[in-house]
Write a protein that holds these residues in place. Structure first.
Motif, mmCIF file in Angstrom:
data_model
loop_
_atom_site.group_PDB
_atom_site.id
_atom_site.type_symbol
_atom_site.label_atom_id
_atom_site.label_comp_id
_atom_site.label_asym_id
_atom_site.label_seq_id
_atom_site.Cartn_x
_atom_site.Cartn_y
_atom_site.Cartn_z
ATOM 1 N N THR A 34 -7.605 1.267 -1.723
ATOM 2 C CA THR A 34 -7.230 0.971 -3.174
ATOM 3 C C THR A 34 -6.905 -0.323 -3.539
ATOM 4 O OG1 THR A 34 -6.534 3.515 -3.211
ATOM 5 C CG2 THR A 34 -5.767 1.914 -5.023
ATOM 6 N N THR A 35 -6.014 -1.048 -2.850
ATOM 7 C CA THR A 35 -5.682 -2.321 -3.140
ATOM 8 C C THR A 35 -7.003 -3.327 -2.994
ATOM 9 O OG1 THR A 35 -3.591 -1.778 -2.257
ATOM 10 C CG2 THR A 35 -4.307 -4.163 -2.486
ATOM 11 N N ARG A 38 -9.179 -2.775 -6.002
ATOM 12 C CA ARG A 38 -8.538 -3.425 -7.191
ATOM 13 C C ARG A 38 -8.626 -5.065 -7.130
ATOM 14 N NH1 ARG A 38 -2.814 -2.831 -6.508
ATOM 15 N NH2 ARG A 38 -3.127 -4.940 -5.557
ATOM 16 N N ASN A 42 -10.679 -7.333 -9.767
ATOM 17 C CA ASN A 42 -10.041 -8.537 -10.542
ATOM 18 C C ASN A 42 -10.825 -9.740 -10.422
ATOM 19 O OD1 ASN A 42 -8.100 -6.954 -11.556
ATOM 20 N ND2 ASN A 42 -6.483 -7.370 -9.939
#
Length: 69
Positions: A34-35, A38, A42
């Protein structure tokens, strides 16, 4: 009174620990993924913003050049 655990209870405890450890590992991996997703989103968004700003700057420079001729 005999306080010894039965083989069935020992097996149940082992399975319970294995399932708990597996769930923790899956949660850790999911958090990492998930990180990462993300962070990639970004980074791509930041790059797209840079591209738009560069394109707009190039348009303004081209228009300024045409206006001076």
């Amino acid at each position: 009174m005999d306080d010894r655990l039965s083989k069935g209870e020992i097996r149940k405890d082992v399975v319970q620990e294995i399932v708990g450890a597996g769930a923790t590992a899956v949660g850790d991996v999911a958090s990492i993924i998930t990180t990462a997703v993300r962070d990639v989103a970004n980074a791509i968004g930041g790059f797209a913003t840079d591209v738009f700003e560069i394109r707009d700057g190039a348009r303004r420079a081209a228009q300024h050049h045409v206006d001076e001729e």
